[in-house]
Motif scaffolding. Structure first.
Motif, short mmCIF file in Angstrom:
data_model
loop_
_atom_site.label_atom_id
_atom_site.label_comp_id
_atom_site.label_asym_id
_atom_site.label_seq_id
_atom_site.Cartn_x
_atom_site.Cartn_y
_atom_site.Cartn_z
N ALA A 193 0.83 -1.20 0.00
CA ALA A 193 0.00 0.00 0.00
C ALA A 193 0.87 1.26 0.00
O ALA A 193 0.58 2.23 -0.70
N GLU A 194 1.95 1.22 0.78
CA GLU A 194 2.85 2.37 0.82
C GLU A 194 3.51 2.59 -0.53
O GLU A 194 3.60 3.73 -1.01
N ASN A 195 3.94 1.47 -1.15
CA ASN A 195 4.55 1.59 -2.47
C ASN A 195 3.56 2.13 -3.50
O ASN A 195 3.92 2.92 -4.37
N ALA A 196 2.30 1.66 -3.39
CA ALA A 196 1.28 2.15 -4.32
C ALA A 196 1.06 3.65 -4.13
O ALA A 196 0.96 4.41 -5.10
N GLY A 197 0.99 4.07 -2.85
CA GLY A 197 0.83 5.50 -2.59
C GLY A 197 2.02 6.30 -3.07
O GLY A 197 1.86 7.38 -3.67
N LEU A 198 3.22 5.78 -2.80
CA LEU A 198 4.43 6.48 -3.25
C LEU A 198 4.50 6.53 -4.77
O LEU A 198 4.89 7.54 -5.36
#
Length: 454
Positions: A193-198
């Motif tokens: 999820a963090e990678n997707a947001g980033l």
């Protein structure tokens, strides 16, 4: 094979430890009443008394005391007493060897490892003695057979206890592995999820940079072609007027051409200005920062002191845009996290770089925990727990060969400093000189007492 330190203790099955022992004891007591009621020597009363003692011991020390089940010392006393009573019953009447499953149950459920082996061995001795009660003890063969029966019981039950312990440890390891796998999956989901947001933030930044580049390219094209061409037309018309008088019949179209050229040049310049990043369209960086701070103050009811030091000089639009966005992100994080009462924004034009400082007197945070927790307070903290404001700020500044620094202490506020060089980075000495000039100033600002102005 000691029990793992800190392993969780599971409560034994309620039916197994409360119903089965009493059922066995009651059945044997009834059997004794039926078989010995005509003896008349008082042995039945003793046996029934011992049965009542065993029942009372289990009831008072275990059944009615669930809170004691997790206390190893009390359970050791309870188990030892029950084995002793069972041994007396077996010594008086070997048929009470049928009651030994009850001590076995407690040995496997309430006695902790490795003391469980000792408890199982003690019960096995009592059970083996009951089984060997019919073997004559007057001969060496009888004694040997009796000893072998007891030893077989001990070996069998201790081996059973050993394998059960191994199975229990394997089950605990599987439970721990499953829990670790679940935790890893949760971390992986959070990371995804963090990678997707980033990734989304980086795409937005890339689109923003692409739009900015295209606007700048269009502005340069208009300036270098259309505006320059119109300027040349006006210049040539003015030169023609100075060299020759314009005939009366040409005066009107001549003036119309000059007016149209001037209007087109003004429109071209307005187009170039319109392609500058908002809110830098009509103001320089210092003025744009003041405008952003004023709007932020009106929204949050908290004054922001904006200071510009040094001699203002033109910068690349990309650098101005990066510093402006850094100030906006920092102020947004102050509003969300810092609980500050004073905020200061300083724009410093140094010899080889331009620096932007955003300082607040809020809660601050521990810099050592920033990397571990991925979050902080004040101007440097990301916009949310899973936000990427700080990452985007750092990437935007470092993309222009600049640097982003954070200084903070719990309760002492937070400072964020973005520095962007104003000349090519081919001269390392220049960069290091500018950076060295910045360190004392930020350190001094961070060291200001709480009562001093930000």
């Amino acid at each position: 094979m000691p029990e793992p330190q800190g392993a969780a203790w599971e409560r034994p099955p309620l039916l197994l430890v409360t119903v089965v022992p009493y059922t066995l004891l009651a059945g044997l007591a009834v059997f004794q009443v039926i078989t010995e009621q005509s003896a008349g020597d008082g042995s039945l009363a003793v046996d029934l008394g011992l049965c009542g003692l065993a029942a009372g011991w289990m009831l008072g020390m275990f059944t009615l005391r669930p809170a004691w089940w997790e206390r190893p010392l009390i359970m050791a006393v309870f188990f030892t007493g029950l084995v002793a009573i069972t041994a007396v019953l077996v010594a008086r009447t070997p048929v009470f060897g049928l009651f030994t499953p009850a001590p076995y149950i407690y040995a496997f459920t309430v006695v902790r490892w490795p003391w469980r082996l000792l408890g199982v061995a003690a019960v096995a001795v009592v059970a083996g003695a009951a089984q060997a009660s019919s073997v004559p003890k007057t001969t060496a063969l009888g004694l040997t057979i009796s000893a072998l029966i007891v030893i077989v019981n001990i070996v069998m039950m201790c081996v059973t206890a050993w394998f059960l312990q191994i199975a229990e440890q394997e089950r605990e390891q599987r439970v721990q592995a499953f829990a670790e796998l679940s935790r890893t999956n949760r971390l992986l989901e959070a990371t995804l999820a963090e990678n997707a947001g980033l990734h989304a933030q980086l795409l937005a930044q890339a689109r923003e940079a692409g739009v900015l580049d295209e606007r700048q390219r269009m502005a340069r094209e208009i300036h270098d072609t259309l505006a320059q061409g119109l300027t040349g037309i006006i210049t040539q018309l003015q030169a023609a007027e100075q060299m020759h008088d314009v005939p009366a019949q040409w005066r009107r179209p001549f003036e119309a051409v000059k007016g149209l050229a001037r209007e087109s040049l003004a429109e071209a310049r307005r187009s170039v200005d319109a392609l500058r990043p908002e809110p830098l369209e009509t103001a320089r960086l210092g003025e744009a920062l003041t405008d952003v701070a004023d709007r932020w103050s009106k929204l949050h009811g908290l004054p922001v002191q904006v200071t510009t030091t040094g001699t203002a000089r033109p910068m690349a639009p990309e650098a101005e845009f990066a510093l402006l966005r850094t100030a906006q992100e920092a102020l947004a994080n102050v509003a969300k996290h810092a609980r500050a009462t004073r905020i200061g924004v300083t724009l410093s034009y140094l010899e080889h770089e331009v620096a932007l400082d955003v300082r607040d007197d809020g809660r601050g945070f521990d810099l050592a925990g920033l990397e571990a927790e991925g979050a902080g307070d004040g101007a440097s903290r990301p916009a949310s727990r899973g936000g990427f404001g700080l990452t985007i700020m750092r990437q935007r500044v470092e993309g222009l060969s600049g640097s982003l620094r954070i200084e903070s202490e719990p309760g002492a506020g937070t400072g964020i400093s973005a520095c962007i060089p104003t000349q090519p980075t081919g001269s390392p000495d220049d960069r290091s000189h500018g950076s060295a000039a910045r360190v004392p100033r930020m350190t001094d600002r961070m060291a200001e007492p709480p009562g001093s102005p930000v």
